[in-house]
Design a protein around this motif. Structure first.
Motif, short mmCIF file in Angstrom:
data_model
loop_
_atom_site.label_atom_id
_atom_site.label_comp_id
_atom_site.label_asym_id
_atom_site.label_seq_id
_atom_site.Cartn_x
_atom_site.Cartn_y
_atom_site.Cartn_z
N LYS A 114 3.16 18.36 5.05
CA LYS A 114 2.41 17.13 4.83
C LYS A 114 2.39 16.84 3.33
CE LYS A 114 -1.85 14.78 5.98
NZ LYS A 114 -3.14 14.83 6.63
N ARG A 115 3.00 15.75 2.96
CA ARG A 115 3.06 15.41 1.53
C ARG A 115 1.67 15.05 1.01
NH1 ARG A 115 1.87 10.38 0.35
NH2 ARG A 115 2.31 8.74 1.84
N LYS A 116 1.48 15.25 -0.27
CA LYS A 116 0.24 14.86 -0.93
C LYS A 116 0.42 13.46 -1.51
CE LYS A 116 -1.20 19.52 -1.98
NZ LYS A 116 -1.58 20.48 -3.02
N PRO A 117 -0.67 12.71 -1.65
CA PRO A 117 -0.57 11.37 -2.26
C PRO A 117 -0.05 11.46 -3.70
CG PRO A 117 -2.70 11.66 -1.19
CD PRO A 117 -2.04 13.00 -1.22
N PHE A 118 0.63 10.42 -4.12
CA PHE A 118 1.14 10.34 -5.48
C PHE A 118 1.24 8.87 -5.87
CE2 PHE A 118 4.71 10.22 -2.62
CZ PHE A 118 5.55 9.25 -3.15
N LYS A 119 1.40 8.62 -7.16
CA LYS A 119 1.53 7.26 -7.65
C LYS A 119 3.00 6.93 -7.84
CE LYS A 119 -2.85 7.42 -10.05
NZ LYS A 119 -3.47 7.74 -11.32
N ALA A 120 3.39 5.77 -7.34
CA ALA A 120 4.76 5.30 -7.49
C ALA A 120 4.75 3.87 -7.98
CB ALA A 120 5.50 5.40 -6.17
N LYS A 121 5.85 3.48 -8.58
CA LYS A 121 6.03 2.11 -9.05
C LYS A 121 7.08 1.42 -8.19
CE LYS A 121 5.27 3.53 -13.83
NZ LYS A 121 5.83 3.56 -15.18
N ALA A 122 6.95 0.12 -8.07
CA ALA A 122 7.94 -0.65 -7.32
C ALA A 122 9.24 -0.72 -8.12
CB ALA A 122 7.42 -2.06 -7.06
N ILE A 123 10.33 -0.45 -7.46
CA ILE A 123 11.63 -0.56 -8.11
C ILE A 123 12.04 -2.03 -8.08
CG2 ILE A 123 13.04 -0.15 -6.04
CD1 ILE A 123 14.78 1.67 -7.91
#
Length: 149
Positions: A114-123
């Protein structure tokens, strides 16, 4: 239930890869991540994080591109967020999902963790690596991206 986990590393031309494998009896599933020109493509699964982590922490990564939000492609993104401070990019329709705890079927949790939450940006529609300007192809229905060199 005994899962066997392993990882192989290799390279082909300018691409370095990690190939993680989870095996249960006769079922064997692979998950890859690739590094080229300072860009890591996908991060591997959380269930193989102990195997992927040395590759993720020791590679010369400047940025990460996730092809899509499935846990076998972004399971170790939170490790990179915490330990490497590199930008992580994904399809704009998946950015908010990255920041939440995922819900998915048990069999996927068993194999991929189960992955943990993370911050990502829109490509965006274009993406630059160290030496190339790439065109980003987006699949709207499946929310996947492909980098075209």
């Amino acid at each position: 239930m005994l899962l066997k986990k392993s990882i192989d590393f290799g390279s082909h031309q300018n691409v370095i890869y990690a190939n993680g494998k989870v095996t249960l009896g006769k079922i064997s599933l692979n998950v890859y991540c690739f590094m080229i020109d300072g860009v890591l493509i996908d991060t591997g699964s959380r269930s193989l994080s102990k195997h992927f982590e040395p590759f993720l922490l020791e590679s010369d990564i400047e940025q990460v591109v996730l092809t899509h939000i499935h846990e076998d492609h972004c399971g170790c993104a939170s490790i990179l967020e915490q330990k490497r401070n590199v930008p992580i990019y994904i399809h704009e329709m998946s950015v908010q999902v990255c920041g939440r705890n995922p819900e998915y079927p048990l069999y996927r949790k068993v194999f991929w963790g189960k992955r943990k939450p993370f911050k990502a940006k829109a490509i965006g529609s274009r993406f630059s690596s160290r030496t190339a300007d790439l065109i980003v192809l987006k699949h709207l229905v499946m929310q996947r991206i492909i980098l075209h060199f």
